[in-house]
Enzyme design. Sequence first.
Site, PDB file in Angstrom:
ATOM      1  N   HIS A 113       0.540  -9.270   7.342  1.00 22.62           N
ATOM      2  CA  HIS A 113       0.579  -7.967   6.667  1.00 22.62           C
ATOM      3  C   HIS A 113       0.762  -6.871   7.724  1.00 22.62           C
ATOM      4  O   HIS A 113      -0.038  -6.746   8.653  1.00 22.62           O
ATOM      5  CB  HIS A 113      -0.684  -7.718   5.834  1.00 22.62           C
ATOM      6  CG  HIS A 113      -0.532  -6.508   4.969  1.00 22.62           C
ATOM      7  ND1 HIS A 113       0.016  -6.563   3.704  1.00 22.62           N
ATOM      8  CD2 HIS A 113      -0.772  -5.208   5.226  1.00 22.62           C
ATOM      9  CE1 HIS A 113       0.084  -5.330   3.219  1.00 22.62           C
ATOM     10  NE2 HIS A 113      -0.393  -4.495   4.106  1.00 22.62           N
ATOM     11  N   ALA A 114       1.830  -6.068   7.581  1.00 20.40           N
ATOM     12  CA  ALA A 114       2.200  -5.115   8.624  1.00 20.40           C
ATOM     13  C   ALA A 114       1.102  -4.081   8.881  1.00 20.40           C
ATOM     14  O   ALA A 114       0.439  -3.625   7.954  1.00 20.40           O
ATOM     15  CB  ALA A 114       3.487  -4.400   8.221  1.00 20.40           C
ATOM     16  N   HIS A 169       7.708   2.952   7.854  1.00 26.46           N
ATOM     17  CA  HIS A 169       6.324   3.211   7.431  1.00 26.46           C
ATOM     18  C   HIS A 169       5.381   3.076   8.629  1.00 26.46           C
ATOM     19  O   HIS A 169       4.561   3.962   8.902  1.00 26.46           O
ATOM     20  CB  HIS A 169       5.922   2.231   6.319  1.00 26.46           C
ATOM     21  CG  HIS A 169       4.502   2.380   5.884  1.00 26.46           C
ATOM     22  ND1 HIS A 169       4.114   3.174   4.826  1.00 26.46           N
ATOM     23  CD2 HIS A 169       3.349   1.871   6.397  1.00 26.46           C
ATOM     24  CE1 HIS A 169       2.791   3.132   4.701  1.00 26.46           C
ATOM     25  NE2 HIS A 169       2.303   2.336   5.644  1.00 26.46           N
ATOM     26  N   GLU A 170       5.504   1.985   9.345  1.00 30.87           N
ATOM     27  CA  GLU A 170       4.592   1.732  10.476  1.00 30.87           C
ATOM     28  C   GLU A 170       4.786   2.771  11.575  1.00 30.87           C
ATOM     29  O   GLU A 170       3.829   3.243  12.181  1.00 30.87           O
ATOM     30  CB  GLU A 170       4.782   0.311  11.024  1.00 30.87           C
ATOM     31  CG  GLU A 170       4.440  -0.796  10.022  1.00 30.87           C
ATOM     32  CD  GLU A 170       3.066  -0.636   9.379  1.00 30.87           C
ATOM     33  OE1 GLU A 170       2.158  -0.067  10.006  1.00 30.87           O
ATOM     34  OE2 GLU A 170       2.910  -1.064   8.217  1.00 30.87           O
ATOM     35  N   HIS A 214       2.821   5.891  11.169  1.00 30.16           N
ATOM     36  CA  HIS A 214       1.464   5.822  11.719  1.00 30.16           C
ATOM     37  C   HIS A 214       1.502   6.040  13.238  1.00 30.16           C
ATOM     38  O   HIS A 214       0.693   6.781  13.795  1.00 30.16           O
ATOM     39  CB  HIS A 214       0.841   4.448  11.446  1.00 30.16           C
ATOM     40  CG  HIS A 214       0.521   4.176  10.001  1.00 30.16           C
ATOM     41  ND1 HIS A 214      -0.256   5.007   9.237  1.00 30.16           N
ATOM     42  CD2 HIS A 214       0.854   3.133   9.190  1.00 30.16           C
ATOM     43  CE1 HIS A 214      -0.382   4.491   8.010  1.00 30.16           C
ATOM     44  NE2 HIS A 214       0.285   3.361   7.962  1.00 30.16           N
ATOM     45  N   GLU A 227      -0.577   7.554   5.501  1.00 33.43           N
ATOM     46  CA  GLU A 227       0.327   6.620   4.830  1.00 33.43           C
ATOM     47  C   GLU A 227       1.663   7.252   4.457  1.00 33.43           C
ATOM     48  O   GLU A 227       2.639   6.546   4.234  1.00 33.43           O
ATOM     49  CB  GLU A 227      -0.344   6.059   3.562  1.00 33.43           C
ATOM     50  CG  GLU A 227      -1.591   5.224   3.821  1.00 33.43           C
ATOM     51  CD  GLU A 227      -1.359   4.069   4.793  1.00 33.43           C
ATOM     52  OE1 GLU A 227      -0.210   3.596   4.901  1.00 33.43           O
ATOM     53  OE2 GLU A 227      -2.331   3.647   5.455  1.00 33.43           O
ATOM     54  N   HIS A 235      -5.430  -6.091   0.837  1.00 35.87           N
ATOM     55  CA  HIS A 235      -6.395  -5.010   1.075  1.00 35.87           C
ATOM     56  C   HIS A 235      -7.805  -5.291   0.559  1.00 35.87           C
ATOM     57  O   HIS A 235      -8.734  -4.581   0.898  1.00 35.87           O
ATOM     58  CB  HIS A 235      -5.847  -3.705   0.488  1.00 35.87           C
ATOM     59  CG  HIS A 235      -4.519  -3.317   1.101  1.00 35.87           C
ATOM     60  ND1 HIS A 235      -3.369  -4.039   0.871  1.00 35.87           N
ATOM     61  CD2 HIS A 235      -4.177  -2.333   1.954  1.00 35.87           C
ATOM     62  CE1 HIS A 235      -2.365  -3.498   1.539  1.00 35.87           C
ATOM     63  NE2 HIS A 235      -2.822  -2.468   2.204  1.00 35.87           N
ATOM     64  N   TYR A 262      -2.731   5.072  -0.762  1.00 34.59           N
ATOM     65  CA  TYR A 262      -1.309   4.821  -1.042  1.00 34.59           C
ATOM     66  C   TYR A 262      -0.871   5.536  -2.310  1.00 34.59           C
ATOM     67  O   TYR A 262       0.250   6.014  -2.401  1.00 34.59           O
ATOM     68  CB  TYR A 262      -1.024   3.322  -1.162  1.00 34.59           C
ATOM     69  CG  TYR A 262      -1.430   2.534   0.060  1.00 34.59           C
ATOM     70  CD1 TYR A 262      -0.721   2.640   1.258  1.00 34.59           C
ATOM     71  CD2 TYR A 262      -2.538   1.694   0.043  1.00 34.59           C
ATOM     72  CE1 TYR A 262      -1.096   1.918   2.378  1.00 34.59           C
ATOM     73  CE2 TYR A 262      -2.916   0.968   1.161  1.00 34.59           C
ATOM     74  CZ  TYR A 262      -2.195   1.085   2.323  1.00 34.59           C
ATOM     75  OH  TYR A 262      -2.580   0.372   3.436  1.00 34.59           O
TER      76      TYR A 262
HETATM   77  O1  X8Z Z   1      -0.244  -1.954   3.333  1.00 36.41           O
HETATM   78  C1  X8Z Z   1       0.726  -1.226   3.409  1.00 36.41           C
HETATM   79  C2  X8Z Z   1       1.384  -0.978   4.761  1.00 36.41           C
HETATM   80  C3  X8Z Z   1       0.408  -0.951   5.879  1.00 36.41           C
HETATM   81  S1  X8Z Z   1      -0.644   0.406   5.835  1.00 36.41           S
HETATM   82  C4  X8Z Z   1       2.404  -2.055   5.046  1.00 36.41           C
HETATM   83  N1  X8Z Z   1       1.280  -0.699   2.278  1.00 36.41           N
HETATM   84  C5  X8Z Z   1       0.727  -0.952   0.963  1.00 36.41           C
HETATM   85  C6  X8Z Z   1       0.899  -2.404   0.541  1.00 36.41           C
HETATM   86  O2  X8Z Z   1       1.689  -3.113   1.172  1.00 36.41           O
HETATM   87  O3  X8Z Z   1       0.259  -2.822  -0.419  1.00 36.41           O
HETATM   88  C7  X8Z Z   1       2.405   0.212   2.240  1.00 36.41           C
HETATM   89  C8  X8Z Z   1       2.600   0.561   0.815  1.00 36.41           C
HETATM   90  C9  X8Z Z   1       1.472  -0.043   0.027  1.00 36.41           C
HETATM   91 ZN    ZN Z   2       0.345   2.184   6.275  1.00 32.56          ZN
END
Ligand code: X8Z
Ligand code: ZN
Length: 595
Positions: free
Chosen positions: A335-336, A365-366, A369, A393, A494, A504
């Site tokens: 997970h990024a 996105h990254e 940050h 975010e 998450h 988000y």
């Molecule tokens: O978790 C993330 C990023 C890292 S902060 C990749 N996002 C959420 C997800 O993947 O559920 C970005 C958008 C929503």
């Molecule tokens: Zn993020």
Amino acid sequence: MKLKELIFLATILSLTGCADGPTESAAEFVGRIDKEGTELSKELNAAFWVRNTYITPDTAVLAAKAGERGLEFESKMVNQAKQYKGSEMDSMTARAIELMLRGSSAPAPNDAAMRAELAQILTDMEGQYGAGKYCNTEGECKELQELEAVLADSRDYDELLDVWQGWRQVSPPYRKQYQRFVEIANQGAQDFGYKNLAELWKGGYDMDSNTFTIEARSLWDQVKPFYDELHCHVRAKLSETYGSDKVPLDGPIPAHLLGNMWSQTWDNIYPIMEPYEGVASLDVTAALVEQGYDEVQMTKTAEGFFTSLGLPALPDSFYQNSMIKKPRDRSVVCHASAWDIDSGNDPRIKQCVEINEEQLGTLHHELGHIYYYLMYKNQPSVFKGGAHDGFHEAIGDTIQLSMTPSYLQKIGLVDEVEISYEATINKQMKLALEKIAFLPFGKMIDEWRWKVFSGEIAAEDYNAGWWKLREEYQGIKAPITRSEADFDPGAKYHIPGNTPYTRYFLSFIMQFQFHKALCDAAGFDGPLHECSIYDNKAAGEKLGNMLAMGQSKPWPEAMEALTGQRSMDGGAIIDYFGPLNSWLKDQNKDRSCGW
Ligand code: X8Z
Ligand code: ZN
């Protein structure tokens, strides 16, 4: 109380300094925490980085121990910070102490054994998720990204169902641990002075938690009618594709048909939804593959957008130390994520980059940050953070809104740009399937956790409570019977990763507000969806100045610096999608919508 107990208590109090009041001034305290916190976080980050990029029992030991030390530091800090409540101090010190008292997403209990258990559980759950696999009846095993690819590309109902339920086998083993996590973290929140962890999480927005709940709800109310139109159209199209026995026209949509493991974004089923067939179909993935892009080039493309705004180049250490390719020989948390290691001096990302359009988006996105880290690098450590977590975010996503067809043409990823009403509708449909479809998902995850933390959803009802909210907000349903032997919330990163999610939801609304403000700063005059701030230094300066504020000021000030408004507002996202909104209303006029 017996004499022995009294002596014991007196010893404890004098050790922690409670008996005599604080021994240092508030400003001295903040200065010391800044220094000690900077030192400690460098060490903890090293342990967590290694754990995330090399999942083994050994790294679990290191990370859990590091986590325990972090919690001990936090516990001491908060208990000391409490002593300065109501004392005279300058405004910067007061802000720093206020931020310390907010606590973290997993606040430390006063009890040392509980802190150790908390650190252990968090390390373990994230590791189990990261190393998760699904092996089917033929004994073929797939990791998450491979399963996600099936969800994205297959249109075979049963194959989709197989991977959808398969991935959900990863989470029941840590359902009990999650339950224990809730108990301990709630204890931590109470030790900090909050009713429960939900109240602590909602308390991080420069307003009281009730006001925040109402604010978030009213943002959702603002965008819900548009979501309902999109849902109605998507359901009708899926019903045509899979049949009305599989997708009935009056109920929720089966969750495995939306192109995404969690039905959180739906752009992967754009081919089924494309309003005007073949018009302006931009195949960025094909261009990336054909042009032989690799992980580094993809990252440099994203960096190039930020530097075009006048923001600095990434340090060499970023490319040396980041993990942008999935290692072949070990489990990692794919997970990024973006890491602020060594207080702005060694920023890194961790992403299992694949060569496609979605991953190019995630790289932006990254880097959003990363640029926040770089710009607030000179703030004291307590101010190193987003104005609120939704700001953090939103940065990279705001940049992505500027990746218009003309921009993609400029960097050679599309050949020609078609300008027509049909092209606009197609482009907006693709983006709405990503951005509008996400909104109820972004909202419901923490609705579930808030209820879990407050006890409104009991541990015996975790899964049922989850699907109730999935249906209510998103209008989707589980494609097969679920029970309390499952733990479907835990199959989303998450939850085991314990990352709050309302950020988000807020980000997806605010990024359109930011885009509009930056387009104004760039002097753009035209429909918002055609604007790109690429190469515009005025927009870049405005963005950079806001980023540099970190969390030194309440977020409405950062919002005002960037947009001139002091509140979050769904007006910009609705305006942006004006053309598609009308188109959808027209498509849906003879349909009965809702679920
Ligand atoms: O978790 C993330 C990023 C890292 S902060 C990749 N996002 C959420 C997800 O993947 O559920 C970005 C958008 C929503
Ligand atoms: Zn993020």
